[in-house]
Design a protein around this motif. Structure first.
Motif, PDB file in Angstrom:
ATOM      1  N   ALA A  63       0.829  -1.203   0.000  1.00  0.00           N
ATOM      2  CA  ALA A  63       0.000   0.000   0.000  1.00  0.00           C
ATOM      3  C   ALA A  63       0.865   1.256   0.000  1.00  0.00           C
ATOM      4  N   LEU A  64       1.945   1.223   0.782  1.00  0.00           N
ATOM      5  CA  LEU A  64       2.854   2.374   0.812  1.00  0.00           C
ATOM      6  C   LEU A  64       3.523   2.551  -0.542  1.00  0.00           C
ATOM      7  N   ALA A  65       3.940   1.466  -1.169  1.00  0.00           N
ATOM      8  CA  ALA A  65       4.578   1.557  -2.484  1.00  0.00           C
ATOM      9  C   ALA A  65       3.638   2.192  -3.493  1.00  0.00           C
ATOM     10  N   ALA A  66       2.376   1.757  -3.479  1.00  0.00           N
ATOM     11  CA  ALA A  66       1.406   2.311  -4.423  1.00  0.00           C
ATOM     12  C   ALA A  66       1.173   3.794  -4.150  1.00  0.00           C
ATOM     13  N   ALA A  67       1.078   4.164  -2.867  1.00  0.00           N
ATOM     14  CA  ALA A  67       0.840   5.564  -2.515  1.00  0.00           C
ATOM     15  C   ALA A  67       2.021   6.438  -2.912  1.00  0.00           C
ATOM     16  N   MET A  68       3.239   5.928  -2.745  1.00  0.00           N
ATOM     17  CA  MET A  68       4.412   6.718  -3.115  1.00  0.00           C
ATOM     18  C   MET A  68       4.523   6.865  -4.626  1.00  0.00           C
ATOM     19  N   ALA A  69       4.242   5.793  -5.349  1.00  0.00           N
ATOM     20  CA  ALA A  69       4.283   5.890  -6.806  1.00  0.00           C
ATOM     21  C   ALA A  69       3.243   6.879  -7.310  1.00  0.00           C
ATOM     22  N   GLU A  70       2.053   6.852  -6.725  1.00  0.00           N
ATOM     23  CA  GLU A  70       0.990   7.772  -7.144  1.00  0.00           C
ATOM     24  C   GLU A  70       1.356   9.214  -6.813  1.00  0.00           C
ATOM     25  N   ALA A  71       1.897   9.427  -5.606  1.00  0.00           N
ATOM     26  CA  ALA A  71       2.292  10.785  -5.225  1.00  0.00           C
ATOM     27  C   ALA A  71       3.396  11.306  -6.142  1.00  0.00           C
ATOM     28  N   GLY A  72       4.350  10.437  -6.483  1.00  0.00           N
ATOM     29  CA  GLY A  72       5.432  10.850  -7.367  1.00  0.00           C
ATOM     30  C   GLY A  72       4.937  11.250  -8.735  1.00  0.00           C
ATOM     31  N   GLN A  73       3.993  10.486  -9.288  1.00  0.00           N
ATOM     32  CA  GLN A  73       3.424  10.839 -10.585  1.00  0.00           C
ATOM     33  C   GLN A  73       2.655  12.154 -10.498  1.00  0.00           C
ATOM     34  N   ALA A  74       1.952  12.361  -9.392  1.00  0.00           N
ATOM     35  CA  ALA A  74       1.129  13.563  -9.257  1.00  0.00           C
ATOM     36  C   ALA A  74       1.953  14.837  -9.256  1.00  0.00           C
ATOM     37  N   VAL A  75       3.172  14.778  -8.700  1.00  0.00           N
ATOM     38  CA  VAL A  75       3.987  15.991  -8.584  1.00  0.00           C
ATOM     39  C   VAL A  75       5.213  15.965  -9.492  1.00  0.00           C
ATOM     40  N   ASN A  76       5.235  15.027 -10.453  1.00  0.00           N
ATOM     41  CA  ASN A  76       6.334  14.948 -11.412  1.00  0.00           C
ATOM     42  C   ASN A  76       7.676  14.725 -10.720  1.00  0.00           C
ATOM     43  N   ASP A  77       7.662  13.830  -9.735  1.00  0.00           N
ATOM     44  CA  ASP A  77       8.867  13.467  -8.981  1.00  0.00           C
ATOM     45  C   ASP A  77       8.865  11.940  -8.853  1.00  0.00           C
ATOM     46  N   PRO A  78       9.062  11.222  -9.957  1.00  0.00           N
ATOM     47  CA  PRO A  78       8.731   9.800 -10.002  1.00  0.00           C
ATOM     48  C   PRO A  78       9.756   8.892  -9.340  1.00  0.00           C
ATOM     49  N   VAL A  79       9.302   7.698  -8.979  1.00  0.00           N
ATOM     50  CA  VAL A  79      10.159   6.606  -8.519  1.00  0.00           C
ATOM     51  C   VAL A  79       9.691   5.327  -9.203  1.00  0.00           C
ATOM     52  N   TRP A  80      10.495   4.280  -9.086  1.00  0.00           N
ATOM     53  CA  TRP A  80      10.120   2.976  -9.627  1.00  0.00           C
ATOM     54  C   TRP A  80      10.453   1.917  -8.580  1.00  0.00           C
ATOM     55  N   ARG A  81       9.449   1.102  -8.258  1.00  0.00           N
ATOM     56  CA  ARG A  81       9.657   0.095  -7.225  1.00  0.00           C
ATOM     57  C   ARG A  81      10.484  -1.080  -7.749  1.00  0.00           C
ATOM     58  N   LEU A  82      11.492  -1.462  -6.970  1.00  0.00           N
ATOM     59  CA  LEU A  82      12.259  -2.668  -7.213  1.00  0.00           C
ATOM     60  C   LEU A  82      11.995  -3.651  -6.074  1.00  0.00           C
ATOM     61  N   PRO A  83      12.194  -4.942  -6.311  1.00  0.00           N
ATOM     62  CA  PRO A  83      11.778  -5.930  -5.309  1.00  0.00           C
ATOM     63  C   PRO A  83      12.783  -6.104  -4.180  1.00  0.00           C
ATOM     64  N   LEU A  84      12.252  -6.291  -2.977  1.00  0.00           N
ATOM     65  CA  LEU A  84      13.055  -6.749  -1.842  1.00  0.00           C
ATOM     66  C   LEU A  84      13.027  -8.283  -1.881  1.00  0.00           C
ATOM     67  N   TRP A  85      13.802  -8.856  -2.762  1.00  0.00           N
ATOM     68  CA  TRP A  85      13.746 -10.291  -3.026  1.00  0.00           C
ATOM     69  C   TRP A  85      14.450 -11.041  -1.897  1.00  0.00           C
TER      70      TRP A  85
END
Length: 459
Positions: A358-380
């Protein structure tokens, strides 16, 4: 950077029409009826087609500037209109036909006007934008000022910015917003934060842990941790000279954390904010820590040193252990940590690691909203075995060339088990070239994202 002009200045400002290529014929016909004849004729004569990023200066009958045409791509960079900040003549401008996101266009305009002028005069652009209708100009100003302060820290070379100057910046921020700021150094640091002390002990400039707190102690606890390596030689595992040239930016995680904190405090969000910055210089001397050493961490885990050039995760680990002791609701750490993340995602896209979907999704959405993007990589999780040590609880590097960003994140995860949620941001902290809203040089990547996330949660 200059502020946005008030809306009252709009009547006298030069109009900018932002237009898509598909909408250009209709707008051209409309402008032909409203613009002076020379301006409409000039647009036709130049063959302007509203190609994204292109612009056309329209003259009036007296040879002045009647308006500006700018081609946009609605699916493209929402900072794109900010390109005009560096292109247009001095004067006041307004959006007559606004871009799809006027607020981000206005913020990008402000961010494009940044100049690092500590060592030579670098005048800011003279083209100023009237705040678009409905845009919170004060909010944009607070964000842009925080970004500029963080960029100044990253751009300052290490001879003028060491651990002590990072502390000064944090204390100044705390004083401006009524926060408390404590610093641990010397013997207290060696006893309480042995890995921070070990990484910084080779430098003449003493290491320290900066601890800033602000807000209502009864509010939700959010802690930001920023890697503050003022300069990184690599230690005894010394970097080649080419890899050392930009190492003044190895404290960009600290700059991003402080910039995000300034945005949070300026907005008065309802949370208890804590910012932890382990500030060191990874230097070389007879007292430098060595490959093969075993360090005791604040959390009690013994850590075998596999490479002294992976110092950032060591100092972050001790700071995360302190953060974890009060079981905060959310911990976010910022760090220029691995070349592996840059190989995978390039300089513009920081890597995000968290176990919380849920946090990953919220951070990705916030980043897109303010043009400050991130990309999630796995904690494998299976890669955690790559950090096994034969003589200590854990090695801090895998010793191989695979999954370097993931193993670094897995190492850090060991030091914040009690936090409600933990996110690790592996960022570059630098714009290799100039783009709209992103001048070449130091950048506080993810600071605006984190502010947007916290604003949504705690405004």
């Amino acid at each position: 950077m200059t502020a946005l002009l008030p809306a009252a200045d709009a009547a006298a400002a030069i109009p900018i029409w932002c237009v898509e290529a598909g909408g250009w014929p209709a707008l051209a016909a409309s402008l032909a009826e409203t613009l002076p004849a020379p301006a409409a004729a000039f647009a036709r004569a130049t063959g302007f087609t509203a190609k994204p990023g292109s612009h056309c200066l329209l003259p009036d009958a007296g040879g002045g500037l009647a308006g500006v045409l700018f081609g946009i791509d609605p699916a493209g960079d929402r900072f794109a209109p900010a390109k005009l900040a560096d292109l247009l003549p001095e004067g006041a401008y307004r959006f007559a036909a606004p871009p799809p996101d006027p607020a981000l266009a206005a913020l990008g305009w402000r961010l494009s006007a940044y100049r690092f002028g500590r060592y030579r005069d670098r005048p800011v652009p003279g083209a100023r934008l009237v705040a678009p209708e409905g845009v919170d100009a004060a909010e944009i100003g607070r964000i842009a000022d925080a970004v500029a302060a963080g960029r100044d820290l990253v751009n300052t070379p290490a001879n003028d910015l060491g651990p002590g100057e990072i502390e000064t910046a944090a204390r100044s921020l705390a004083e401006r917003w009524g926060a408390a700021c404590a610093v641990v150094s010397g013997e207290d640091l060696a006893r309480g934060f042995p890995m921070i002390a070990a990484v910084g002990r080779a430098s003449e400039r003493a290491p320290r842990l900066i601890d800033l707190t602000w807000g209502d102690a009864a509010a939700p606890k959010v802690t930001l941790v920023g890697k503050g390596v003022a300069f990184d030689t690599g230690g005894l595992d010394i970097k080649p000279s080419a890899a050392m040239l930009l190492m003044k930016k190895d404290m960009a995680g600290a700059a991003a954390a402080l910039a995000a904190a300034e945005m949070v405090m300026g907005a008065g969000l309802r949370l208890r904010l804590r910012v932890l910055v382990p500030a060191v210089e990874n230097a070389i001397s007879g007292s430098a820590f060595r490959p093969g050493d075993v360090l005791r961490s604040r959390r009690g885990l013994s850590v075998e040193i596999g490479n002294t050039d992976a110092e950032g995760r060591l100092i972050l680990a001790d700071a995360l252990a302190l953060a974890d002791e009060e079981s905060p609701d959310l911990v976010i750490d910022f760090a220029t940590l691995t070349g592996a993340a840059r190989v995978a995602l390039g300089p513009d896209l920081p890597a995000l690691f968290t176990q919380d979907d849920a946090l990953a999704a919220a951070m990705a959405e916030a980043g897109q909203a303010v043009n400050d993007p991130v990309w999630r990589l796995p904690l494998w999780a299976p890669y955690a075995s790559l950090l096994d040590s034969k003589i200590a609880d854990i090695n801090h590097v895998s010793g191989g060339s695979f999954a370097g960003a993931i193993t670094a994140a897995l190492f850090l995860r060991r030091f914040a088990p009690q936090a409600g949620a933990h996110a690790h941001l592996d960022l570059y902290g630098w714009n290799p070239g100039t783009k709209p809203g992103r001048p070449e040089g130091g950048e506080v990547q993810t600071a605006r994202l984190v502010y947007e996330l916290l604003k949504r949660r705690y405004a």
